[in-house]
Design a protein around this motif. Structure first.
Motif: not given
Length: 588
Positions: A249-265
């Motif tokens: 699991i790779y945690f992306e530190r920034q939010r997802w665009a204007s959707a403001s969603t935190h994501v992981a790969i």
């Protein structure tokens, strides 16, 4: 996901025509510059395209390991089930060119599906240009990268070596992205009930991707972090776990665009032998937490026994990598198949060995209200300082072991109140609210949600009425009231909750537990220390200033002793937990 700071002119100098993707995304309306029409269309499509820098991460976690296991110049079949304008397919094609695959072989293996015809056209153009395809090969590619809805294409199952995906994030709690009833029912039928209720549509693509893998294939997909532990996604986790092994699991530190969603790969390896497992089937257990013994079947995170199948025996003991920084490898003993454990480890939450002696639900009834009760108070709230009134308490009024009613204003039903109380006469004739009123008057523990560590307060007199989304814990025996509070507020309980359920909240830095999850939290084993911790809490209830701080520390060490946290682990647990409550408690 915010893109890298490159202009369209810079992109034009490349050989993959990324500027086409950039321009089209801009036409859908970028954050801060989009009008209502384009903003709504963008949200309905879930159209937040993958930056190439992140596309390379997906390739690194899926395609590269696959290539290492194969003969030189092996060329896989690749699927992106929500391909958009082709960033992921282009990233995969680049890697295959570097390994020496012929461009014609690469083209034969490329497959993409998307509901947006303009995006699909751009993806086709970019791939054809990058691979320098002849007209006949370009026409064949156009049949493989096509307009459609991958969620309902049955011919995708078991057909691909690699699945890459950045699916649309369509939150089912937000009006603009809610799936209509007809489509929702089709999804229930398509995935045998695994995708339903409040499950984000990205979950459906994750399950689809696992189904699409050949034995030995690999998948990397961007998902909202809520998929790691949210209750509504547990059947998806269950279904994916039958088909593929979670490896990283790779945690992306920034939010997802204007959707403001935190994501992981999330990166998976397909199980070599699937046996007779139905790819879309789900395990249904009414009201209970579900889990398994192997590294893939993780529901709400409570360990159970007796659930075993071929995949469980095959993958028991599998470790889990957590990236990017700090890079960690969790042994099976640390994560035990719970996807949420990766987020807890990434956040630096200590892991302790506990010997639970039952769960909170053995000693108390745990429940949460619904929106009906919230709106049932419309016209039945008054602003009063009455010492005998039924005070309406929200999650924002609860700090650690302290209620801020009267000290902190609160917004309820579109109005700000300083001393909100329930007008009992106004709801006395409503049968539905009458039952709620009677239950609200019981002595109880109220637990807040969306907090960094568990925060709760005791209501010894039954003068606090919980407002959604507060959770109330009503002990079977009144004598257990302070003991229950001691369990909820224990540092060990907060850490355990993180390892079981991290990711379900709106923020990756906060917990959001359901009533069932709280009911399943472990009770202490050392009864003497537990009783002493409860006594300290009762004294702390009437303590202020420096003396309060000392009692908080006294409680913490007693609570850790009650849970039999190992001596060598207590300092680290206390150092992690104490700052999480200080930032609010210091105001008192």
């Amino acid at each position: 996901m915010p893109r890298t700071s490159a202009s369209a002119a810079q992109f034009k100098t490349g050989d993959d025509q990324e500027w086409l993707s950039v321009s089209y995304e801009a036409s859908l309306g970028r954050a801060g510059g989009e009008n209502k029409k384009t903003s709504r269309r963008r949200k309905q499509l879930g159209a937040f395209y993958t930056p190439m820098i992140l596309a390379d991460v997906l390739v690194e976690l899926s395609l590269k390991p696959w290539l290492k296991e194969r003969a030189p110049r092996a060329c896989p079949t690749i699927l992106d089930p929500a391909c958009g304008s082709g960033n992921l397919l282009i990233a995969a094609a680049r890697e295959l060119v570097r390994t020496g695959c012929s461009k014609s072989a690469i083209a034969r293996g490329m497959h993409g599906v998307d509901i947006d015809p303009i995006a699909v056209s751009i993806a086709r153009t970019r791939l054809a240009h990058f691979l320098r395809l002849a007209p006949a090969a370009a026409r064949q590619l156009s049949r493989q990268v096509r307009v459609g809805d991958a969620l309902f294409e049955k011919n995708l199952q078991g057909a691909f070596d690699i699945v890459l995906g950045n699916p649309p994030f369509l939150n089912q709690l937000i009006g603009a992205t809610v799936v209509d009833r007809r489509r929702a029912q089709k999804l229930v039928e398509r995935f045998d009930g695994a995708v339903r209720g409040y499950a984000d549509m990205a979950c459906a693509f994750l399950l689809l991707g696992a189904q699409a893998l050949k034995p030995g294939g690999r998948m990397a997909m961007i998902e909202p972090v809520s998929v790691l532990s949210a209750a509504h996604a547990h059947l998806v986790r269950e279904g994916v776990g039958k088909l593929a092994q979670l490896e990283c699991i790779y945690f992306e530190r920034q939010r997802w665009a204007s959707a403001s969603t935190h994501v992981a790969i999330l990166a998976f390896a397909s199980l070599q032998s699937r046996g007779a497992v139905n790819a879309g089937s789900s395990v249904k257990k009414s009201g209970a937490q579900v889990n398994s013994k192997h590294a893939l079947r993780a529901a709400t995170g409570i360990a159970t026994t007796g659930i075993a199948d071929h995949a469980a025996r095959k993958n028991h003991g599998h470790s889990l990598r957590v990236l990017p920084s700090p890079a960690l490898t969790l042994p099976w003993s640390a994560w035990q198949g719970r996807w949420s454990a990766a987020m807890a480890a990434h956040a630096g939450v200590p892991r302790m060995k506990q010997r639970p002696h039952g769960v909170i639900g053995d000693r108390a009834r745990v429940a949460a209200d619904f929106r009906d009760q919230y709106y049932g108070l419309r016209g039945a709230i008054k602003d009063s300082k009455s010492s005998h009134g039924l005070r309406i308490v929200t999650t924002g009024l609860i700090d650690w072991a302290h209620c801020m009613w009267g000290d902190r204003p609160v917004r309820l039903l579109g109005k700000v109140w300083k001393h909100p109380e329930a007008n009992e006469r106004a709801i006395a004739d409503d049968p539905y609210m009458k039952d709620w009123l009677a239950d609200a008057k019981r002595p109880k523990v109220l637990v807040a949600v969306q907090t960094k560590a568990l925060e709760a307060v005791v209501d010894t007199t039954g003068h606090m009425a919980p407002s959604v989304p507060l959770i109330r814990v009503v002990p079977h025996k009144r004598a257990d009231l302070w003991r229950i509070l001691a369990v909820v507020l224990s540092p060990a309980t907060s850490a355990e909750a993180w390892w079981r359920h991290a990711g379900a909240g709106l923020s990756p830095h906060a917990l959001k537990l359901s009533a069932k999850q709280i009911a399943a939290l472990p009770l202490p084993t050392n009864m003497s220390a537990w009783n002493r911790a409860a006594d300290v809490l009762e004294k702390l209830h009437h303590t202020v200033g420096a003396a309060r701080e000392k009692r908080i520390d006294e409680f913490a060490w007693l609570a850790m002793e009650a849970s039999e946290v190992a001596q060598e682990e207590r300092a680290a647990l206390w150092a992690w937990w104490r700052p999480l409550i200080t930032h609010r408690d210091q105001k008192k």
